[in-house]
Design an enzyme around this catalytic site. Structure first.
Site, PDB file in Angstrom:
ATOM      1  N   GLY A 247     -27.340   5.202  11.093  1.00  0.00           N
ATOM      2  CA  GLY A 247     -26.722   6.502  11.326  1.00  0.00           C
ATOM      3  C   GLY A 247     -25.233   6.496  11.046  1.00  0.00           C
ATOM      4  O   GLY A 247     -24.676   7.479  10.604  1.00  0.00           O
ATOM      5  N   ARG A 639     -18.150 -12.576  24.190  1.00  0.00           N
ATOM      6  CA  ARG A 639     -19.256 -13.490  23.948  1.00  0.00           C
ATOM      7  C   ARG A 639     -20.256 -12.833  22.996  1.00  0.00           C
ATOM      8  O   ARG A 639     -20.581 -11.653  23.150  1.00  0.00           O
ATOM      9  CB  ARG A 639     -19.935 -13.808  25.277  1.00  0.00           C
ATOM     10  CG  ARG A 639     -21.018 -14.828  25.136  1.00  0.00           C
ATOM     11  CD  ARG A 639     -21.142 -15.638  26.402  1.00  0.00           C
ATOM     12  NE  ARG A 639     -22.123 -16.686  26.225  1.00  0.00           N
ATOM     13  CZ  ARG A 639     -23.044 -16.999  27.152  1.00  0.00           C
ATOM     14  NH1 ARG A 639     -23.066 -16.357  28.292  1.00  0.00           N
ATOM     15  NH2 ARG A 639     -23.897 -17.973  26.920  1.00  0.00           N
ATOM     16  N   ASN A 642     -26.032 -12.677  20.181  1.00  0.00           N
ATOM     17  CA  ASN A 642     -26.946 -13.073  19.111  1.00  0.00           C
ATOM     18  C   ASN A 642     -26.138 -13.246  17.826  1.00  0.00           C
ATOM     19  O   ASN A 642     -25.903 -12.282  17.095  1.00  0.00           O
ATOM     20  CB  ASN A 642     -28.027 -11.992  18.944  1.00  0.00           C
ATOM     21  CG  ASN A 642     -29.099 -12.395  17.939  1.00  0.00           C
ATOM     22  OD1 ASN A 642     -28.915 -13.337  17.153  1.00  0.00           O
ATOM     23  ND2 ASN A 642     -30.209 -11.693  17.958  1.00  0.00           N
ATOM     24  N   GLU A 716     -18.627  -1.837  14.982  1.00  0.00           N
ATOM     25  CA  GLU A 716     -17.660  -1.093  14.175  1.00  0.00           C
ATOM     26  C   GLU A 716     -16.457  -1.907  13.723  1.00  0.00           C
ATOM     27  O   GLU A 716     -15.870  -1.655  12.669  1.00  0.00           O
ATOM     28  CB  GLU A 716     -17.210   0.144  14.965  1.00  0.00           C
ATOM     29  CG  GLU A 716     -18.340   1.142  15.043  1.00  0.00           C
ATOM     30  CD  GLU A 716     -18.170   2.178  16.129  1.00  0.00           C
ATOM     31  OE1 GLU A 716     -17.778   3.293  15.793  1.00  0.00           O
ATOM     32  OE2 GLU A 716     -18.441   1.876  17.304  1.00  0.00           O
TER      33      GLU A 716
END
Ligand code: MOS
Length: 750
Positions: A247, A639, A642, A716
């Site tokens: 999006g 942190r 993943n 972002e």
């Protein structure tokens, strides 16, 4: 009850997306994949002028076409109310005027009618057959921006915002007396969101209850807006968005095609599907504003900033209030005693502007970081060194400590990994294999914080876990992050965790926006887990036949999906599903909430993420060929839960940044106001062949102020600063300073 210290923790590990198999096998249902008996198809009719009035609408031919169910317009669509803003991030809608509310045309492509038919093809033919006449005036799509008349405090989509955004010291006077000065204006173009998946919506009513499948980045917000637009209670509206083909901010909030489909479904008593075309994506579903930013910097010959002024203007539509906050990072990023940030806006006959990946800060940092690079050149100081010389100790704009800022380490590590010390500053001075090299760099920053979030966890009798939250996965990995969080707390492996997202019937979750989703859900999921585990332990100590009868809940713990007596160690654990089956309980559950901290009134810390990019371009003047050949990016984003999906996010943002620097630009036709390059052949974006090797490093310092795990957000920030790094590299290679994006080959033919 936590297993945080275990080596088996799924947190911080490269973890493949749990929804990957569903996506590659086609099982994942995107919004336009859902079909329902009796479904009808809607295609909007778009205004072909950008300024004027709709005079007549001839729908007769279209209505007579076989298979056409209705042509809706102002006179027959029924009531659509306005939605209104609420405090915080409640009920956000960037184009508040409901479709068809008046006859005034304010931008090209504004919807004037809606054709609904049995098939998409018929609806399209009917929409094309509708004839409209207009009284036309010349549209204002002028690209040069001058601030319009606005009060000192403007009511924007974020509430009242002062145009004097930040001020300290006396920036004018300090600039006037500064030994070294820079006064330059930087321009970023209108950019259009082009996610792979088009905006898509399917609406159906069952009496007073609306169900909407919509490609939205915010099902909860969409529910609130639609409940108001259709005058029904919130609990009568359900919004579902299971998978999104991304999006980039364009899908955060409802656009006018959504209430059109909802109203058509109401009038016809059938499900109505509406998919926005690629061309329409350039018109009525938002775009990144064009910006024009004057930067004035003053410095001592030794390289200390003494004054910084950032005056920016952005364009916006005729009646909306979207604020493109280019000054978001300006006031804290560097130490400077005298500073002034001020903004204005210029209204144009264009569709509403909107958030686009890194809204405000991304165009803003292009200007501020470009100015820093140009100032470093004037001072004959290395740009990395210049930044180090102006590193702030605190956030000087609000006099607050930073929660966790390691910008200096980002710069040093990036320089080392890139080999920056080998850079020779003279333009065109570096060569390799017959190519001219350009090396450039820039810094990055992005907000950190949390939105409010609720979550619910079930521990089930088959040993599986379900975690539910009405946030969305827009392709970034949110399904996987929630599975990791649930696994972390319960010790149940990822493959036994079921994650439910993208449905407003689930516990309220945040928009997938602001790079805040991950940080927001962590406390909610952890609290939900704690409550579910407590509930489980009560079952364990109270179920007849349980080996834990007579224990207190606090004597017990859950690890690797097994309950055990702490004093006896985990070895003697019993799988929790066993107890639930014994107790004839399908599941125990727990709920948790986290509170909003982003944009809160009295923060104790200045919370942001930081980073930097080092970029190499190659330049072949003989054939005017410019390529980005290598990027090293370092991110200080708290942190990293993943690293695999995290690196992927940053790499994707860098790729998008190459587009921002070199390709992307929406151009408006001065005659009719239409976005003229409204297709994927003429609106150029970075493709695989343009993408260089991108090396991403995370510093991985937990930010303990944000949540238990110290994780901020990474959606972002990868796009922040990259365009300034690329244009600086272009200057280093070619000697040409381009201050208006995108850099075009013709700019370099000097
Ligand atoms: Mo992002 S522009 O908040 O989707």
């Amino acid at each position: 009850m936590s297993t945080t210290e275990q080596s088996t923790s799924p947190i911080g590990r490269d973890t493949q997306r749990i929804d990957g198999p569903r996506k590659v096998t086609g099982l994942a249902q995107y919004t336009s994949d859902f079909n329902f008996p009796g479904i009808l198809y809607a295609v909007p009719v778009e205004a072909t002028i950008a300024n004027g009035k709709l005079i007549t609408l001839d729908t007769a031919a279209a209505e007579k076409m076989p298979g056409v169910r209705a042509i809706f317009h102002r006179a027959n669509i029924g009531r659509i109310f306005r939605s209104t803003p609420a405090p915080g991030f409640e009920r956000v809608c960037l184009e508040r005027r409901p479709p068809f509310e008046d006859d005034v045309i304010r931008y090209y492509g504004q919807y004037v009618a809606l054709a609904v038919a049995d098939t998409f093809e018929t609806a399209k033919a009917a929409a094309d057959a509708v004839r409209a006449t207009y009284s036309k005036e010349k549209p204002n799509v002028e690209s040069r921006l001058e601030a319009g008349e606005d009060p000192d405090v403007v009511f924007t989509g974020y509430g009242p915002v002062p145009r004097l955004q930040s001020q300290r010291g006396d920036a004018e006077a300090a600039f006037a007396s500064a030994p070294v000065k820079l006064d330059e204006t930087y321009v970023t173009p209108a950019e259009t969101h082009n996610p792979l998946e088009l905006h898509s919506t399917t609406a159906m009513w069952d009496r007073e209850v609306l169900t909407l499948y919509d490609s939205t980045q915010g099902v909860v917000n969409m529910r609130s807006v639609l409940s108001q637009m259709f005058g029904v209670p919130k609990e009568n509206v359900r919004v579902i968005a299971k998978f999104l083909g991304s999006g980039f901010g364009g899908k955060l909030y409802p656009w006018t095609h959504v209430p059109l489909a909802v109203a058509a479904a109401r009038e016809l008593g059938k499900p109505v599907k509406l998919v926005v075309s690629r061309r329409m994506m350039f018109q009525a579903v938002g775009h990144r504003a064009r910006t024009q930013q004057r930067m004035r910097l003053g410095a001592t010959p030794e390289g200390k900033l003494v004054s910084l002024q950032h005056d920016y203007i952005y364009h916006l539509s005729m009646i909306d209030h979207y604020h493109e906050d280019c000054g978001e990072a300006t006031a804290f990023h560097y130490s400077v005693p005298n500073l002034r940030v001020h903004w204005g806006r210029a209204r144009r006959n264009i569709g509403a502007t909107a958030d686009m990946r890194g809204p405000g800060a991304v165009p803003g940092l292009y200007a501020t970081e470009s100015a820093m690079n140009e100032m470093a050149e004037r001072l004959k100081i290395d740009p990395v060194q210049f930044r180090l010389l102006n590193e702030p100790k605190i956030d000087e704009s609000v006099n607050l400590p930073f929660s966790s800022r390691h910008y200096v380490e980002c710069l040093n590590l990036g320089a080392e990994k890139f080999g920056w010390s080998k850079r020779t500053p003279a333009t065109g001075s570096m060569k390799r294999d017959g190519l001219t090299l350009g090396w450039g760099m820039a810094g990055a920053a992005w907000i950190a914080g949390r939105f409010a979030a609720d979550a619910n966890m079930q521990l089930r009798d088959d040993g599986t876990v379900r975690i539910a939250c009405a946030t969305q996965d827009i392709g970034t990995g949110t399904y996987t992050i929630l599975a990791q969080l649930a696994s972390e707390k319960t010790g149940v492996p990822l493959e036994k965790v079921e994650v439910e997202l993208g449905d407003s019937a689930l516990p309220d979750g945040p928009i997938s926006g602001g790079s805040l989703a991950t940080s927001s859900v962590i406390p909610a999921v952890f609290k939900a887990a704690d409550q579910a585990i407590t509930s489980l332990l009560i079952v364990a100590i109270s179920t007849p036949g349980s080996p834990f009868l007579g224990h207190k809940p606090e004597d017990l713990a859950l690890q690797d999906g097994r309950i055990f007596v702490k004093a006896e160690g985990a070895g003697k654990g019993v799988p929790f599903g066993d107890f639930l089956r014994q107790a004839n309980a399908r599941f125990v559950s727990g709920s948790g909430s986290s509170e909003q901290t982003a944009f809160a009134p009295h923060p104790k810390f200045s919370m942001h993420s930081y980073g930097c990019h080092f970029v190499e371009v190659t330049w072949q003047p003989e054939i005017a060929r410019l390529r980005v050949s290598r990027v090293v990016t370092v991110m200080d984003a708290g942190r990293i839960l993943n690293p695999l999906t995290g690196r992927n996010q940053i790499q994707g943002a860098v790729v998008m940044g190459i587009g921002m620097a070199l390709f992307e630009e929406t151009t408006y036709d001065p005659q009719n106001g239409a976005p003229i390059n409204s297709n994927l052949a003429d609106y150029i974006m970075t493709v695989n062949a343009d993408a260089p090797p991108i090396e991403v490093h995370f510093l991985d310092y937990p930010d303990k102020e944000i949540n238990e795990l110290g994780a901020r957000g990474i959606g972002e920030i990868g796009l922040a600063g990259i365009a300034a790094a690329i244009t600086d590299a272009v200057h280093h290679a070619t000697g040409v300073r381009v201050r208006e994006l995108p850099v075009k080959i013709e700019n370099l033919l000097v």
